[in-house]
Design a protein around this motif. Sequence first.
Motif, PDB file in Angstrom:
ATOM      1  N   TRP A 100       0.950  -1.287   0.061  1.00  0.00           N
ATOM      2  CA  TRP A 100       0.009   0.182  -0.105  1.00  0.00           C
ATOM      3  C   TRP A 100       1.084   1.172   0.024  1.00  0.00           C
ATOM      4  O   TRP A 100       1.638   1.408   0.722  1.00  0.00           O
ATOM      5  N   VAL A 101       0.832   2.175  -0.849  1.00  0.00           N
ATOM      6  CA  VAL A 101       1.561   3.307  -1.068  1.00  0.00           C
ATOM      7  C   VAL A 101       0.772   4.270  -1.445  1.00  0.00           C
ATOM      8  O   VAL A 101      -0.156   4.340  -2.305  1.00  0.00           O
ATOM      9  N   THR A 102       1.357   5.577  -0.918  1.00  0.00           N
ATOM     10  CA  THR A 102       0.655   6.708  -1.211  1.00  0.00           C
ATOM     11  C   THR A 102       1.666   7.638  -1.825  1.00  0.00           C
ATOM     12  O   THR A 102       1.826   7.801  -3.112  1.00  0.00           O
ATOM     13  N   GLY A 103       2.174   8.694  -0.926  1.00  0.00           N
ATOM     14  CA  GLY A 103       3.269   9.562  -1.517  1.00  0.00           C
ATOM     15  C   GLY A 103       2.606  10.836  -2.010  1.00  0.00           C
ATOM     16  O   GLY A 103       1.234  10.963  -1.849  1.00  0.00           O
ATOM     17  N   ALA A 123      -7.189   6.898  -1.322  1.00  0.00           N
ATOM     18  CA  ALA A 123      -6.708   6.332  -0.055  1.00  0.00           C
ATOM     19  C   ALA A 123      -5.154   5.495  -0.352  1.00  0.00           C
ATOM     20  O   ALA A 123      -4.450   5.286   0.717  1.00  0.00           O
ATOM     21  N   ARG A 138      10.313  -5.694   9.724  1.00  0.00           N
ATOM     22  CA  ARG A 138      10.908  -4.285  10.017  1.00  0.00           C
ATOM     23  C   ARG A 138      10.559  -4.310  11.681  1.00  0.00           C
ATOM     24  O   ARG A 138       9.853  -5.319  12.241  1.00  0.00           O
ATOM     25  N   ARG A 140       8.696  -3.753  14.921  1.00  0.00           N
ATOM     26  CA  ARG A 140       7.179  -3.499  15.156  1.00  0.00           C
ATOM     27  C   ARG A 140       7.274  -3.161  16.772  1.00  0.00           C
ATOM     28  O   ARG A 140       7.933  -3.350  17.391  1.00  0.00           O
TER      29      ARG A 140
HETATM   30  C1  LIG Z   1      -2.135   4.772   3.940  1.00  0.00           C
HETATM   31  C2  LIG Z   1      -0.893   4.240   3.855  1.00  0.00           C
HETATM   32  C3  LIG Z   1       0.233   5.008   3.074  1.00  0.00           C
HETATM   33  C4  LIG Z   1       1.454   4.397   2.764  1.00  0.00           C
HETATM   34  N1  LIG Z   1       2.263   4.830   1.869  1.00  0.00           N
HETATM   35  C5  LIG Z   1       3.576   4.229   1.777  1.00  0.00           C
HETATM   36  C6  LIG Z   1       4.264   5.008   0.900  1.00  0.00           C
HETATM   37  O1  LIG Z   1       4.099   5.831   0.167  1.00  0.00           O
HETATM   38  N2  LIG Z   1       5.613   4.339   0.790  1.00  0.00           N
HETATM   39  C7  LIG Z   1       6.040   3.199   1.703  1.00  0.00           C
HETATM   40  O2  LIG Z   1       7.224   3.028   1.448  1.00  0.00           O
HETATM   41  N3  LIG Z   1       5.367   2.791   2.489  1.00  0.00           N
HETATM   42  C8  LIG Z   1       3.990   3.151   2.500  1.00  0.00           C
HETATM   43  N4  LIG Z   1       3.086   2.815   3.470  1.00  0.00           N
HETATM   44  C9  LIG Z   1       3.663   1.484   4.493  1.00  0.00           C
HETATM   45  C10 LIG Z   1       3.580   0.170   3.462  1.00  0.00           C
HETATM   46  O3  LIG Z   1       2.276   0.129   3.210  1.00  0.00           O
HETATM   47  C11 LIG Z   1       4.074  -0.870   4.584  1.00  0.00           C
HETATM   48  O4  LIG Z   1       3.441  -0.762   5.852  1.00  0.00           O
HETATM   49  C12 LIG Z   1       5.393  -0.900   4.696  1.00  0.00           C
HETATM   50  O5  LIG Z   1       6.135  -0.980   3.439  1.00  0.00           O
HETATM   51  C13 LIG Z   1       6.021  -1.996   5.566  1.00  0.00           C
HETATM   52  O6  LIG Z   1       5.504  -3.125   5.231  1.00  0.00           O
HETATM   53  P1  LIG Z   1       4.880  -3.974   6.205  1.00  0.00           P
HETATM   54  O7  LIG Z   1       3.878  -3.098   7.120  1.00  0.00           O
HETATM   55  O8  LIG Z   1       4.058  -5.166   5.686  1.00  0.00           O
HETATM   56  O9  LIG Z   1       6.039  -4.548   7.299  1.00  0.00           O
HETATM   57  C14 LIG Z   1       1.875   3.323   3.842  1.00  0.00           C
HETATM   58  C15 LIG Z   1       0.946   2.806   4.623  1.00  0.00           C
HETATM   59  C16 LIG Z   1      -0.202   3.295   4.558  1.00  0.00           C
HETATM   60  C17 LIG Z   1      -1.208   2.713   5.599  1.00  0.00           C
END
Ligand SMILES: Cc1cc2nc3c(=O)[nH]c(=O)nc-3n(C[C@H](O)[C@H](O)[C@H](O)COP(=O)(O)O)c2cc1C
Length: 158
Positions: A100-103, A123, A138, A140
């Motif tokens: 899940w990525v935003t940026g 979202a 990573r 926790r």
């Molecule tokens: C709303 C939301 C946006 C996210 N955006 C990013 C992002 O833009 N770049 C990123 O590296 N991780 C982002 N994450 C975190 C990753 O989804 C993810 O949690 C992280 O890469 C670590 O993976 P893991 O939680 O499965 O260990 C976002 C998480 C959420 C809930």
Amino acid sequence: MRVPDHGKLTPWRFVTVGHDQRDALAALLRQALAEEDPDAKDAHFAKEDEFAHYAGQLVVLISAPIEGHKIPVWEQQLSCGTVGMNLLLAAHALGFVAGWVTGWRAYSPKVNAAFCGPGERIAGFIFIGHASRDLEERERPELSAIWKAWEPPERQSE
Ligand SMILES: Cc1cc2nc3c(=O)[nH]c(=O)nc-3n(C[C@H](O)[C@H](O)[C@H](O)COP(=O)(O)O)c2cc1C
């Protein structure tokens, strides 16, 4: 889609971006970046191009809350968050890897306009595919750091 949804409003939806549409997505990101960040460097444009062409399926999760409803928008947005988590869990349960990525793109008015209707917002961009390398764990949080038993407020003197 089987998520907690107070009021059964379905305040979220999905838009998929096909592999044959990735060049168009890259062009959109490029235009949005140029307009919204005049100082953006070549490396940033290259990163967006790479993003648009990430392997796997791309699902754009859209938060679509109903304003003015008795169910607060906050609760509707929380419901959208649970959809995102469910999508990640479902993908992993089926043997895929999902992220899940935003940026900045998720907050860009131009990018939002290309995916969302009025009152909606992106979202997240959820990529679903297969891992090209071992996933790294990573840090926790410790349960003790995020949990405490409730302490009722002092009884007010009568
Ligand atoms: C709303 C939301 C946006 C996210 N955006 C990013 C992002 O833009 N770049 C990123 O590296 N991780 C982002 N994450 C975190 C990753 O989804 C993810 O949690 C992280 O890469 C670590 O993976 P893991 O939680 O499965 O260990 C976002 C998480 C959420 C809930």
